[in-house]
Design an enzyme around this catalytic site. Structure first.
Site, PDB file in Angstrom:
ATOM      1  CB  SER A   1      -0.955  -0.065   1.194  1.00  0.00           C
ATOM      2  OG  SER A   1      -2.145   0.577   0.873  1.00  0.00           O
TER       3      SER A   1
ATOM      4  CG  HIS B   1      -5.702  -2.555   0.200  1.00  0.00           C
ATOM      5  ND1 HIS B   1      -4.915  -2.221  -0.860  1.00  0.00           N
ATOM      6  CD2 HIS B   1      -5.282  -1.787   1.244  1.00  0.00           C
ATOM      7  CE1 HIS B   1      -4.052  -1.287  -0.476  1.00  0.00           C
ATOM      8  NE2 HIS B   1      -4.245  -1.012   0.788  1.00  0.00           N
TER       9      HIS B   1
HETATM   10  C1  GCU Z   1      -5.309   4.874   1.497  1.00  0.00           C
HETATM   11  C2  GCU Z   1      -4.669   5.648   0.380  1.00  0.00           C
HETATM   12  C3  GCU Z   1      -3.822   4.754  -0.527  1.00  0.00           C
HETATM   13  C4  GCU Z   1      -2.863   3.927   0.300  1.00  0.00           C
HETATM   14  C5  GCU Z   1      -3.606   3.212   1.396  1.00  0.00           C
HETATM   15  C6  GCU Z   1      -2.691   2.508   2.374  1.00  0.00           C
HETATM   16  O1  GCU Z   1      -6.291   4.022   0.984  1.00  0.00           O
HETATM   17  O2  GCU Z   1      -5.664   6.298  -0.350  1.00  0.00           O
HETATM   18  O3  GCU Z   1      -3.095   5.528  -1.447  1.00  0.00           O
HETATM   19  O4  GCU Z   1      -2.144   3.057  -0.514  1.00  0.00           O
HETATM   20  O5  GCU Z   1      -4.343   4.134   2.172  1.00  0.00           O
HETATM   21  O6  GCU Z   1      -1.532   2.791   2.494  1.00  0.00           O
HETATM   22  O7  GCU Z   1      -3.197   1.677   3.088  1.00  0.00           O
END
Ligand code: GCU
Length: 421
Positions: free
Chosen positions: A260, A401
């Site tokens: 992420s 995710h």
């Molecule tokens: C949010 C953000 C993303 C990121 C994510 C994370 O969703 O919008 O860009 O990758 O957090 O790091 O968990």
């Protein structure tokens, strides 16, 4: 190269509700026509003729673009004062499988200065120097394992994927909550070491606190200078400095991993620091492996709003204006060439644009091929569960995710292919 030529395909995967901002495009038919900059054409219009021209002209030019337009310049190198302290060595950790170290990386050379603590596992059954996976975690080392004797983090913890954690405050209830994301035993059994640190110890992921991290040690950052991602990327290099000093680690086989936002940081670190032999991004999404110009899922506007601290302030000019970006994320992937790069996505993670992540890898293919590798061996977005293990690798997992055991299996198979064959 016009990727618009790729047939608009309706995504049939389920829509991940969490994290999806209202109005986000999650349907291929809504993607605007776009043209990607050719990674092998320089700003002055000349075509990159060979590996040398890539190395001497185009690569530095692209690196400068990502610095000035997006992540900002990294204003600090390796500090003279950098010091490592071994805080613990436990030879029979994880049922005798591993030697566990806790190592303080003191950026200012003193215990009461800026620092991070590395949690290091090295497989006992392997005698020689071992390859390792290195990556940050979200909430502190103690959340990555059930072991009761890892001290509770004292630093900022994000608490984003942790429903047992009070936001930003580590508590005993957080112990082990992220153990699924950190498949230490699996990696150790396969002869790999794993090294992690809490990213919030390097710099809190919160507005107004940048001085607490490495950015506070350098000159005052301006509109084209580093944000949080730059600071976390910088700290990855400091972790690698430590690994280079440990003879039980093969520092020429360090795989930098990140999930992420930390996947974005891993790609940026891998682009800047060529000592990283392999890079893995898991669900890095917008600002990571996913193409910005597709404007699918998270956009530059989303990234530079609440999360603007991650980038240089000037990145904001591309919000709702992705077409004017002079580069795109396939060129970030290209900055890792010819080193192995594995891009991992998840079908339900539409916010991260899994197909856009694949296309980010595909867009780097001409550079990898120019440099004599097999590039990305697939032109079409593969079905879930199939690891594409060419020099640009790709893996799509069915699900949300996350980083799961299945992701680790793919990462290990990919690392075996590139580190051991
Ligand atoms: C949010 C953000 C993303 C990121 C994510 C994370 O969703 O919008 O860009 O990758 O957090 O790091 O968990």
């Amino acid at each position: 190269m016009t990727i618009h030529a790729v047939l608009p395909v309706l995504l049939t995967v389920a829509c991940a509700s969490e994290g999806l901002a209202a109005g986000a495009v999650t349907n291929e038919t809504q993607i605007p026509p776009y043209t990607l900059p050719d990674p092998l054409v320089c700003r002055d219009g000349t075509r990159v003729a060979d590996a040398r021209m890539w190395r001497e002209k185009r690569r530095p030019e692209l690196l400068r673009l990502f610095e000035s337009e997006m992540y900002g310049r990294t204003l600090l190198g390796k500090p003279e004062s950098l010091r490592f302290v071994l805080r613990e060595e436990k030879k029979d950790a994880r049922g005798g499988k591993a030697t566990r170290l806790r190592v303080g990386v003191l950026f200012e050379g003193k215990e009461d200065g800026r620092q991070m603590e590395l949690l290091v596992y090295l497989p006992n059954r392997v005698k020689g120097p071992v390859p390792v996976f290195l990556g940050f975690n979200f909430d502190g080392n103690y959340t990555t394992t059930d072991e009761p004797d890892i001290p509770l983090a004292r630093h900022f913890a994000m608490g984003l994927y942790a429903n047992r954690l009070v936001k930003n405050t580590p508590t005993e209830a957080g112990r082990g909550i992220h153990r699924e994301m950190w498949q230490y035993d699996l990696a150790l059994e396969r002869g790999y070491g794993v090294v992690t640190a809490g990213y919030g110890e390097v710099e809190p992921d919160a507005d107004g606190r940048w001085r607490e991290g490495p950015r506070g040690l350098g000159p005052e950052p301006g509109a084209k200078d580093w944000g949080c991602l730059g600071a976390w990327a910088w700290a990855s290099s400091r972790a690698l400095d430590y690994l280079e000093s440990n003879p039980r680690v093969d520092a020429k086989r360090v795989a930098l991993i990140g999930f992420s936002r930390l996947g974005k940081a891993a790609l940026w670190a891998g682009a800047q620091d060529e000592r990283f032999a392999l890079v893995v991004s898991n669900n890095s999404g917008a600002g990571g492996a996913a193409l910005s110009k597709r404007v699918f899922g998270e956009t530059v506007d989303n990234l530079t709003g609440k999360l603007g601290r991650w980038f240089c302030p000037d990145f904001r000019q591309y919000a709702n204006n992705e077409a004017s970006l002079p580069m795109d994320q396939h060129e970030l992937a290209a900055l890792i060439a010819p080193r192995p790069l594995l891009i991992a996505s998840a079908t339900e993670d539409l916010w991260s644009d899994p197909k856009g992540e694949f296309l980010g890898g595909l867009g780097a293919d001409p550079v990898y091929r120019l440099l004599g590798t097999d590039g990305l061996a697939r032109n079409e977005w593969p079905a879930p569960g199939q690891l594409v293990d060419s020099r640009i690798g790709y893996f799509l997992r069915a699900g949300k995710h996350d980083v799961t055991r299945e992701d680790w299996q793919a990462m290990l198979a990919y690392a075996d292919r590139h580190f051991r064959q």
